[in-house]
Write an enzyme that holds these catalytic residues in place. Sequence first.
Site, PDB file in Angstrom:
ATOM      1  N   CYS A 111      -7.078  10.018  -0.979  1.00 55.99           N
ATOM      2  CA  CYS A 111      -7.050   9.059  -2.293  1.00 55.99           C
ATOM      3  C   CYS A 111      -8.240   7.952  -2.111  1.00 55.99           C
ATOM      4  CB  CYS A 111      -5.806   8.320  -2.475  1.00 55.99           C
ATOM      5  SG  CYS A 111      -5.601   7.767  -4.231  1.00 55.99           S
ATOM      6  N   HIS A 213      -1.928  12.706  -2.577  1.00 56.73           N
ATOM      7  CA  HIS A 213      -1.260  12.236  -1.365  1.00 56.73           C
ATOM      8  C   HIS A 213      -0.399  13.264  -0.927  1.00 56.73           C
ATOM      9  CE1 HIS A 213      -2.312   7.822  -1.767  1.00 56.73           C
ATOM     10  NE2 HIS A 213      -2.541   8.477  -3.096  1.00 56.73           N
ATOM     11  N   GLU A 215       0.662  13.233   1.956  1.00 56.77           N
ATOM     12  CA  GLU A 215       1.879  12.666   2.912  1.00 56.77           C
ATOM     13  C   GLU A 215       3.158  12.388   2.069  1.00 56.77           C
ATOM     14  OE1 GLU A 215      -0.220   9.177   1.198  1.00 56.77           O
ATOM     15  OE2 GLU A 215      -0.679  11.106   1.523  1.00 56.77           O
TER      16      GLU A 215
END
Length: 245
Positions: A111, A213, A215
């Site tokens: 990002c 993202h 994660e």
Amino acid sequence: MERKPVIGVTPYKRKEEPFDLYIPAGIIAAVERLGGEVRLLDYEKLRAYELIGEVVQLDGVIFAGGPDVDPSLYGEEKEPGCGEIIRRRDDMELNLFPLLLTRGLPILGICRGCQVINVAFGGTLVQDIPTTYHVSHRQEKDGAPFSHNVLITAGTMLHRIIGKTVLATNSYHHQCVKELAPGLIPNAYAAEGFIEGFEGAPDEPFLLAVQWHPEVTLDDDEDSIKPFAAFMDAVRAYMAVPCHG
């Protein structure tokens, strides 16, 4: 016993008390699942002259998400749609970057990380996607895990990593790459045509950056761990070189 890879991570800052810096839980989880450990790169305390000492303790770096990059750093004035800026973080990351390149450390950008890497190489950013493209790429955090598809360019490193040309992703950003810096290779696009990911040249040290993202969605699909796994493979390859390890 084999030493664990140490991964430096540029942190977020909490907007509520205790207002401390932190590494997102998903990044910690991804790195630890893959056998590494994280090290928070404290931009509030680290001074430029201390960065060399910090970098020599690292085996790779993740440029995580966060606030907007100061537009003056890519030659523009701040527009109304540009959000919060933390100039101290900008300065640390941009001072850190040439040291990482000198050492050849693997780099992963997520990002904001994608955006600041592009700026570090000499690129520019769209300051506000809704203003420029009249579409929002910032989904509600309590909604579905995936917001839209990105189109992955066949033959790129990202394509080899993911194994698909269409990937469902989440989307929490309002800025993106405008002019991609020289030497970087675009590897993923939004339907609107702007860049959602890029990578370094094949003959250069590992560099991968994505706007989404992964994660956040580690437990939602099998593809989210793949960018981290490729990054950690590059970290271990780096560590295997005698003068580095």
